[in-house]
Every structure is written in C-alpha cells, then in structure tokens.
Design a protein around this motif. Structure first.
Motif, mmCIF file in Angstrom:
data_model
loop_
_atom_site.group_PDB
_atom_site.id
_atom_site.type_symbol
_atom_site.label_atom_id
_atom_site.label_comp_id
_atom_site.label_asym_id
_atom_site.label_seq_id
_atom_site.Cartn_x
_atom_site.Cartn_y
_atom_site.Cartn_z
ATOM 1 N N ASN A 375 56.138 53.236 -19.227
ATOM 2 C CA ASN A 375 55.137 53.289 -18.159
ATOM 3 C C ASN A 375 54.991 54.680 -17.544
ATOM 4 O O ASN A 375 54.324 54.840 -16.513
ATOM 5 C CB ASN A 375 55.508 52.303 -17.048
ATOM 6 C CG ASN A 375 55.516 50.863 -17.533
ATOM 7 O OD1 ASN A 375 54.467 50.273 -17.780
ATOM 8 N ND2 ASN A 375 56.710 50.296 -17.693
ATOM 9 N N PHE A 376 55.606 55.689 -18.145
ATOM 10 C CA PHE A 376 55.655 57.004 -17.504
ATOM 11 C C PHE A 376 54.268 57.632 -17.392
ATOM 12 O O PHE A 376 53.479 57.627 -18.331
ATOM 13 C CB PHE A 376 56.568 57.958 -18.289
ATOM 14 C CG PHE A 376 56.613 59.344 -17.700
ATOM 15 C CD1 PHE A 376 57.353 59.607 -16.567
ATOM 16 C CD2 PHE A 376 55.874 60.380 -18.275
ATOM 17 C CE1 PHE A 376 57.396 60.882 -16.018
ATOM 18 C CE2 PHE A 376 55.903 61.652 -17.738
ATOM 19 C CZ PHE A 376 56.663 61.892 -16.603
ATOM 20 N N GLU A 377 54.005 58.176 -16.207
ATOM 21 C CA GLU A 377 52.832 59.003 -15.947
ATOM 22 C C GLU A 377 53.307 60.251 -15.204
ATOM 23 O O GLU A 377 54.336 60.249 -14.532
ATOM 24 C CB GLU A 377 51.816 58.252 -15.091
ATOM 25 C CG GLU A 377 51.224 57.020 -15.748
ATOM 26 C CD GLU A 377 50.286 57.338 -16.908
ATOM 27 O OE1 GLU A 377 49.881 58.521 -17.006
ATOM 28 O OE2 GLU A 377 49.974 56.439 -17.704
ATOM 29 N N LEU A 378 52.531 61.328 -15.309
ATOM 30 C CA LEU A 378 52.955 62.612 -14.749
ATOM 31 C C LEU A 378 53.163 62.537 -13.244
ATOM 32 O O LEU A 378 54.066 63.177 -12.698
ATOM 33 C CB LEU A 378 51.924 63.693 -15.094
ATOM 34 C CG LEU A 378 52.291 65.126 -14.698
ATOM 35 C CD1 LEU A 378 53.569 65.569 -15.403
ATOM 36 C CD2 LEU A 378 51.147 66.084 -15.023
ATOM 37 N N TYR A 379 52.347 61.757 -12.547
ATOM 38 C CA TYR A 379 52.444 61.682 -11.088
ATOM 39 C C TYR A 379 53.767 61.078 -10.619
ATOM 40 O O TYR A 379 54.142 61.199 -9.447
ATOM 41 C CB TYR A 379 51.279 60.895 -10.509
ATOM 42 C CG TYR A 379 51.316 59.409 -10.785
ATOM 43 C CD1 TYR A 379 51.994 58.541 -9.940
ATOM 44 C CD2 TYR A 379 50.674 58.876 -11.898
ATOM 45 C CE1 TYR A 379 52.037 57.178 -10.188
ATOM 46 C CE2 TYR A 379 50.707 57.515 -12.161
ATOM 47 C CZ TYR A 379 51.389 56.671 -11.310
ATOM 48 O OH TYR A 379 51.429 55.329 -11.572
ATOM 49 N N CYS A 485 48.099 64.915 -9.847
ATOM 50 C CA CYS A 485 48.555 64.484 -11.172
ATOM 51 C C CYS A 485 47.983 63.113 -11.546
ATOM 52 O O CYS A 485 47.780 62.818 -12.723
ATOM 53 C CB CYS A 485 50.082 64.442 -11.214
ATOM 54 S SG CYS A 485 50.865 66.063 -11.160
ATOM 55 N N TYR A 486 47.733 62.287 -10.541
ATOM 56 C CA TYR A 486 47.176 60.954 -10.798
ATOM 57 C C TYR A 486 45.694 61.036 -11.156
ATOM 58 O O TYR A 486 45.196 60.283 -12.007
ATOM 59 C CB TYR A 486 47.375 60.071 -9.567
ATOM 60 C CG TYR A 486 46.879 58.658 -9.745
ATOM 61 C CD1 TYR A 486 47.613 57.710 -10.461
ATOM 62 C CD2 TYR A 486 45.652 58.272 -9.184
ATOM 63 C CE1 TYR A 486 47.138 56.423 -10.630
ATOM 64 C CE2 TYR A 486 45.181 56.977 -9.338
ATOM 65 C CZ TYR A 486 45.930 56.056 -10.060
ATOM 66 O OH TYR A 486 45.464 54.774 -10.228
ATOM 67 N N LEU A 487 44.968 61.967 -10.517
ATOM 68 C CA LEU A 487 43.520 62.032 -10.699
ATOM 69 C C LEU A 487 43.079 62.955 -11.832
ATOM 70 O O LEU A 487 42.030 62.736 -12.439
ATOM 71 C CB LEU A 487 42.859 62.486 -9.385
ATOM 72 C CG LEU A 487 43.042 61.554 -8.176
ATOM 73 C CD1 LEU A 487 42.433 62.201 -6.934
ATOM 74 C CD2 LEU A 487 42.407 60.200 -8.444
#
Length: 552
Positions: A375-379, A485-487
C-alpha cells in the motif's frame, strides 16, 4: 572573547597622562579581511598586516604570509577622548624579516560621521587603488546622561512600538527578507561580581553581542555592584541567534579580565520581562559569581524567520580559536559512539526479526512489511515522520518538560591545566613545530567527529521538541510535503526539483549554494548548546510573594 582584546605594553608620557583622563567612548574595530592588496615580494605576494591609530593610541594586527587577500579576524578597542581627533587612521604594511617593512596603503575614517551605538560593516578602499580592507566598526561605551543609549533619556512611546509591530506584520512578510525582527535590550545593573583588583573591587563594563553586532556600556569604577542603565537596539537577521551578555573588568594597561557571561536565545525572550540572570563561565557551562538585571523586548515576523531558517547562517567573525584537546576528542568519540550504537541496535532488532528469535514479533513484522510495501505511497514518508513528532510531543507534554538537558559534567574541561600546558609548549618551540603537523590532523579529526555528533544530536533534538518553534516549523513543512506528495506524481516532483537546481545559478548568479535541510538543522541546538542556553537560578534572589509573606 578575552583573547581578542589588545593592549599596548609600552606607555609613552602622553599615554600616562591619558590614563588620568576619562574616555568618552570606545571604538571597537574588528579587522575582517583585505582584498586585492599590492604585491610587495618577488613571489607576487605580500605578508600584510594593519596598524590602527586614534589619537595617541596605536595597535597592530598579526601579519598573514604570502597572500593578497588576507583574513585576520582580530578585534581592537581604542579609547576616544573629547579633546582629541575623531579620525581613525588605517595603514597596511608588508612584513619583512630582513629589512624595513614596506608601506602598502592607507586610509582615514572620519568617526564624527559614524552613528554611535550601532555596528557598521565598512569596506574601506585604500588610497591610490591599493586594495580594500573590510572592518566592523562600533562606537559605544559612551558615558553621561546625554547619550542616546542612556535610560535616563529614554521615554517609552507606545505609538512607536505599534509602528514597529506593523513593520513586521504579516502584510510585510515578503519585503526585505533579511530584516527578520527588532530587539531591544535594557541593561540595568549587576550585583555580587568577582573582585578583580587588589582593593577587592572591580571596574566592570558590559558587552552585548548579537552575532557580529557588538555594543558595550560605560565602565563603572571601583564597584562590585555597577549600575549601567543602558538601552540598546539590534536588527534581527536570524531568529535562532543567541544574545551574549558579557561582563569584563577594565584594565588600562593589560588585557581586560573576564567576570562572567550569559547566553540568551532569542526564542526564549519574553517581551517586557525584567529578569535577573546568573553569570556563567566563558564556556557557558558552569555558574560563576554574580548576576545581571536585563529587560528585553522582541518583535519579529514568523514567515521571514521561517524563510531565513532554510537559508545559510550568518558567519560569526570573532570566535575562539579551536585547539586540539584530548578531553574534547574523547567526548566527541563518545558522542559519535552513542549515535552509532543506536543504529547498531536498530540493525540488531531488524536482524532478530529475520532470525525468528521471537516468533510473534517476526510474524508481526512480516505482516506489517507486506502491508506497507503493498500500500506504499510517497506521501506516507512525511506522514510517518509526523507520527514520530506527535508521539514525542505527547511524551513531552505528559512529562511537562520539552528539553532533557545533558549533564554539565560531560562538558567540563580543566582550563587552568590546559593553559599551563599551552605555555610550556610555547616555550618549547622546536617541539611544537615537530608536533604541529600531527596536531593539525588530530584537530581535523576532532572537528569532523564533532560535526557528525552535532548533526545526530540536532536531528534527535528536532524530534524531541527541544526548541518548540523549530519542531512546529518542521511539522508544518512535513504537512505541506505530505499534501504535495499526495497530489503531485513523483516524476513531476523530481522534474521540478531538477529544473530548480539546474537553473538556480542562472536565475541568481550570486546565490550561495545550500542544502535547506542542513540549514534548518544548523538552527537546532546540539546537546552542548542546550546546556549553554540553560539558565541558572541567581543567588540571593528573593521572590516578591515570599518577601511579602515574611513581612506580614
């Protein structure tokens, strides 16, 4: 500080007469550097030094070998008398071992045109294109109630303060970014100072410094309880600077004698609070005899301060020369060892999960790893750091203490023994020359280990909320980073970062290359600086409430 003062050892008849006079002010000259000086030697270089003269008082700097762009970093104090010239003469010579020193250039500075009680950066061009000499010049230490720095002449003006508040308001956040704030310091008096003279008294004066700005009070003679009643103002360029207040004993024939010092971080100042501060030793670690009464007022712009935090710090010119000491080397080794041991322990913990030393722990770690990777995301990176900040904030609030101060015993050195050793080394010059190369290498190793240890301690103190303002700023940056980082996709972020780095020199040719994260961490105090900023309770301080109860 004490080593930066210079006093002439030879007194002429005129100088002896001047001893009986009372000087009106002190001209403090910090000789910083020279540029594009004239070559006087066959090798195309010079060995320049500078002579200063004000009236009958003369001082001479050290010479710098084989250079046309010397950097001296020396300080001189010259007395100014009412009935003498107000022209400061500056002359540059080339040091010659074999014969007479060669004249390289001169300049004259009219001190009557220099504003008192303010440090001026002067890049003085020498006559006939002989180069330039950079100095910091301050006229302070003025005596008498007619001076602008005397509290007897000061009348608080609420309207004037409101104008200053508006000048550093949110609407002015993007104008003149180098002007972060305004600081006012009222130095009232000191009590219970050390006696430096034979008669059991001292001739104390007080020096107030903010980075490279340096002002001082008049000297109060034959007393251990001086009353200066002076008021000084400073422009704040960096909110994370430390105001240094030092008390000296004046000796007209020799170097001044240190009586005590206190360091006050600007972020710890409470506007309008009049407070007694216990004096400390030169290293700001141990308590010394005496206390000083100070009141401060500070106004600053938070946005300007935040922008300044991620830019390079202003270099302080006058600093004590670092020397190799075995005790300091041992301390730095221990500090680095503590940082390394924390990484080793973390590595052992991770390895124990792989080795199934504890099956429940290993299974839990495996499940967490799979879920995080899937589930990793940069944010999530800044969010993880935010969680650490919040956890440490809760712990600090529960413990009711933001700062866990290091022990002063870890930073105490035996200065007297080291000074005696230094004198013995100076007498044995041949032995010192043989060991000089080894000492330079050891000093580099000592400084490198100190830099590594300080970096680790600064990171730790950031997460531990040692300086709440800086930790709050870090949390804000991480929140913005998580949203960005999310957008915005990673490739777009890397593209924007690369464009900024590659075009920065084209957009701002005079910009100083810097790393924003390291600049931020340079504002966070290491453990030694936390210890130096700690306040001791002044002696014989009576609580007004307690005194009233006793009276009843």
């Amino acid at each position: 500080m004490q080593s930066f003062y210079r006093r002439s050892t030879k007194l002429t008849e005129t100088a002896r007469k001047m001893k009986m006079q009372i000087w009106s002010s002190v001209v403090t000259v910090v000789l910083v550097e020279g540029k594009n000086l004239l070559p006087m030697d066959d090798n195309g270089f010079s060995d320049p030094y500078v002579k200063f003269r004000l009236g009958n008082e003369k001082y001479k700097s050290k010479f710098k070998p084989n250079t046309l762009n010397p950097r001296w970093l020396e300080q001189f104090d010259l007395r100014m008398y009412d009935d003498q010239t107000k022209c400061l003469e500056l002359t540059v010579y080339d040091h010659d071992v074999a014969g007479k020193d060669d004249f390289m250039g001169r300049a004259t500075i009219d001190l009557s045109n220099i504003k008192n009680e303010e440090t001026h950066v002067i890049e003085q061009q020498l006559e006939d294109g002989a180069g330039m000499v950079k100095i910091l010049l301050t006229i302070s230490g003025t005596s008498g109630s007619e001076t602008i720095s005397d509290l007897a002449n000061y009348t608080p003006n609420p309207r004037e303060r409101e104008e200053i508040v508006q000048n550093y308001g949110l609407l002015k956040s993007l104008s003149n970014l180098k002007d972060v704030g305004w600081l006012q310091v009222k130095v009232f008096k000191a009590q219970g100072l050390l006696s430096a003279d034979i008669g059991g008294k001292s001739d104390p004066f007080c020096v107030v410094e903010l980075v490279n700005s340096r002002l001082q009070t008049q000297t109060e003679y034959k007393t251990l309880n001086p009353q200066w009643n002076k008021i000084f103002t400073f422009n704040i360029k960096d909110l994370h600077s430390v105001l240094e207040v030092t008390v000296f004993d004046e000796d007209r024939d020799k170097k001044v004698e240190f009586l005590g010092k206190v360091g006050i971080p600007l972020l710890k100042i409470k506007p309008g609070e009049r407070k007694w501060y216990a004096l400390k030793d030169k290293k700001l670690i141990r308590k010394k005899k005496g206390k000083i009464l100070i009141e401060m007022d500070i106004i600053f712009n938070h946005i300007k301060a935040a922008i300044r935090t991620v830019n390079p710090k202003e270099d302080k010119y006058m600093q004590a020369e670092q020397k190799f000491k075995i005790s300091v080397m041992k301390r730095n080794i221990n500090r680095v060892s503590q940082i390394v041991s924390s990484f080793v322990e973390t590595g052992k913990f991770i390895q124990s999960c792989f080795d199934y030393e504890s099956k429940p722990r290993s299974i839990t770690a495996f499940i967490v790893y799979v879920m995080v990777v899937w589930n990793f995301e940069l944010y999530m990176l800044p969010v993880t750091l935010l969680i650490i900040f919040i956890k440490n904030l809760i712990i600090a609030m529960v413990m009711d203490n933001f700062v866990k101060e290091p022990s002063s015993e870890d930073y105490v050195d035996d200065d007297e023994e080291e000074e005696e050793e230094d004198k013995e080394k100076e007498e044995k010059k041949s032995l010192k020359e043989k060991l000089q190369a080894i000492q330079e290498v050891c000093l580099q190793v000592q400084q490198t280990m100190d830099m590594i240890a300080c970096l680790g301690e600064r990171v730790k103190n950031t997460f531990n909320w040692s300086i709440p303002w800086l930790s709050t700023l870090a949390v804000i940056f991480l929140l913005l980073g998580a949203i960005i980082c999310y957008l915005i996709p990673l490739r777009m972020l890397l593209l924007l970062w690369g464009i900024n780095k590659f075009t920065k020199k084209l957009r701002s040719p005079n910009a100083i290359p810097n790393n924003e994260i390291l600049d931020f961490l340079s504002r966070v105090p290491c453990d030694l600086e936390l210890l130096q900023n700690r306040e001791y309770r002044p002696e014989n301080t009576i609580n007004p409430v307690t005194a009233k109860k006793k009276a009843l």
